[in-house]
Design an enzyme around this catalytic site. Structure first.
Site, PDB file in Angstrom:
ATOM      1  N   GLU A 109       3.512  12.361  -5.074  1.00  0.00           N
ATOM      2  CA  GLU A 109       2.317  12.230  -4.225  1.00  0.00           C
ATOM      3  C   GLU A 109       2.680  12.629  -2.807  1.00  0.00           C
ATOM      4  OE1 GLU A 109       1.134   8.092  -3.715  1.00  0.00           O
ATOM      5  OE2 GLU A 109       3.225   7.448  -3.845  1.00  0.00           O
ATOM      6  N   ARG A 115      -6.214  -4.203  -4.850  1.00  0.00           N
ATOM      7  CA  ARG A 115      -4.871  -3.608  -4.765  1.00  0.00           C
ATOM      8  C   ARG A 115      -3.969  -4.438  -3.863  1.00  0.00           C
ATOM      9  NH1 ARG A 115      -4.422   2.515  -2.861  1.00  0.00           N
ATOM     10  NH2 ARG A 115      -4.882   1.572  -0.840  1.00  0.00           N
ATOM     11  N   LEU A 155       1.366   5.485  -5.615  1.00  0.00           N
ATOM     12  CA  LEU A 155       0.366   4.485  -5.259  1.00  0.00           C
ATOM     13  C   LEU A 155      -0.948   4.880  -5.945  1.00  0.00           C
ATOM     14  CD1 LEU A 155      -0.178   2.021  -3.331  1.00  0.00           C
ATOM     15  CD2 LEU A 155      -1.349   3.678  -1.889  1.00  0.00           C
ATOM     16  N   LYS A 190       1.942  -1.247  -2.283  1.00  0.00           N
ATOM     17  CA  LYS A 190       1.633  -0.704  -0.959  1.00  0.00           C
ATOM     18  C   LYS A 190       2.368  -1.510   0.102  1.00  0.00           C
ATOM     19  CE  LYS A 190      -2.238   1.433   1.501  1.00  0.00           C
ATOM     20  NZ  LYS A 190      -1.591   2.743   1.671  1.00  0.00           N
ATOM     21  N   ARG A 236      16.694 -15.275   9.792  1.00  0.00           N
ATOM     22  CA  ARG A 236      16.993 -14.115   8.951  1.00  0.00           C
ATOM     23  C   ARG A 236      17.913 -14.465   7.779  1.00  0.00           C
ATOM     24  NH1 ARG A 236      20.494  -9.834   8.401  1.00  0.00           N
ATOM     25  NH2 ARG A 236      19.476  -7.858   7.850  1.00  0.00           N
ATOM     26  N   TYR A 272       0.170  -3.826   2.928  1.00  0.00           N
ATOM     27  CA  TYR A 272      -0.921  -3.465   3.831  1.00  0.00           C
ATOM     28  C   TYR A 272      -2.011  -2.721   3.089  1.00  0.00           C
ATOM     29  CZ  TYR A 272       0.435   1.488   4.007  1.00  0.00           C
ATOM     30  OH  TYR A 272       0.690   2.801   3.688  1.00  0.00           O
TER      31      TYR A 272
END
Ligand code: PDD
Length: 284
Positions: free
Chosen positions: A180, A52, A205, A147, A100, A33
């Site tokens: 972070e 990114r 990140l 991310k 799945r 995302y």
């Protein structure tokens, strides 16, 4: 104005926006995302966010749902339909829906979801007052440079911060160094007025705001180094701050309940917060 979301080729009322129960984003967090700030109608550092996103996708061998040119149109149209000129656009790409199975499905089509909402970007009150952080162990997987939407450890840490009356949690690695925040990058300013943030390796990140602030720091000719710093060093630092797309640059005035420096926003943090706001305003 009622909210609208983009879901796999359609703009739909936000309250009816849905993906399939077997979407791999839902079942395996098999998704990436981005959150892009919108200020005065401008998408802040969009190219870096899209670069990114492409990197995150490549690391997970996740196909692009559409070209960047088409994606930019969808982002703009979603913001427009929601009447957002100051806020965020959120986009998520998943590996799609399939029966799945842990291994990748052969024929799944990537899903794309885009939402947009109003938000006070780089809230002046937070900048003026500064914010508190707590520290806790970094229990995330070893690839937070991607991310991905696998954000449970971040959510648990943020909840702990909230319960402690703090704005953010700084996560700490096995060596006692800050990696972070749960949704932001961490910085300090030393007694020699040197700005310090961790190098963007696999452990954090690489924030787009982080990169934008590094440009500003270089342009201003400020003293700067990318290296790890410990919790003890942060607590003894002259100043501390955090960066993210939604917050810009925020002074950190308390760590684990103890004041940083004078316990109020530092001189360099305020200067950088203002410079970053100017940068955003210049994008409009
Ligand atoms: N979070 N580190 C983590 C773990 C993050 O989730 C984020 C962003 C950042 C800062 O990156 P950027 O400057 O590109 O926003 C650092 C977004 C805002 C979010 O999840 O809401």
């Amino acid at each position: 104005m009622s909210r609208v979301a983009y879901v796999n080729g359609r703009y739909v009322p936000h309250r009816h926006a849905q993906v399939h129960v077997e979407d791999r984003g839902f079942q395996f967090a098999d998704a990436v995302y981005e959150v892009i700030a919108i200020r005065n109608g401008a998408f802040i550092d969009e190219e870096r966010h899209l670069a990114r996103l492409a990197r995150s996708r490549r690391e997970l061998k996740l196909a692009a749902p559409m070209s960047d040119a088409a994606l930019k149109l969808v982002l703009r149209e979603t913001a427009r339909r929601n009447g957002i000129r100051d806020g965020i656009v959120y986009l998520q790409v998943t590996r799609g829906a399939a029966p799945r199975d842990f291994a990748f499905p052969k024929a799944a089509k990537p899903s794309l979801v885009v939402t947009s909402r109003r938000m006070r970007i780089a809230d002046p009150r937070l900048i003026a007052n500064g914010i508190a952080v707590i520290t806790l162990p970094d229990i995330r997987w070893k690839r937070p440079d991607i991310k991905s939407v696998a954000l449970l450890p971040n959510a648990l840490a943020k909840q702990q911060a909230k319960e402690a009356g703090a704005f953010e949690a700084w996560q700490v690695d096995a060596d006692g160094n800050v990696t972070e925040g749960t949704s932001s990058n961490a910085w300090i300013v030393t007694a020699k007025d040197e700005v310090v943030t961790r190098k963007a390796d696999d452990s954090i990140l690489n924030g787009v705001t982080r990169l934008g602030l590094l440009d500003i720091i270089a342009r201003e000719g400020m003293r700067f180094v990318e290296r790890p710093f410990s919790v003890a060093e942060a607590k003894a630092a002259r100043e501390a701050m955090l960066t993210s797309a939604t917050n810009g640059v925020l002074p950190v005035v308390k760590i684990d309940g103890k004041p940083v420096g004078q316990g109020k926003p530092g001189k360099l943090a305020l200067k950088l917060a203002a410079a970053y706001r100017d940068f955003m305003d210049g994008a409009a």
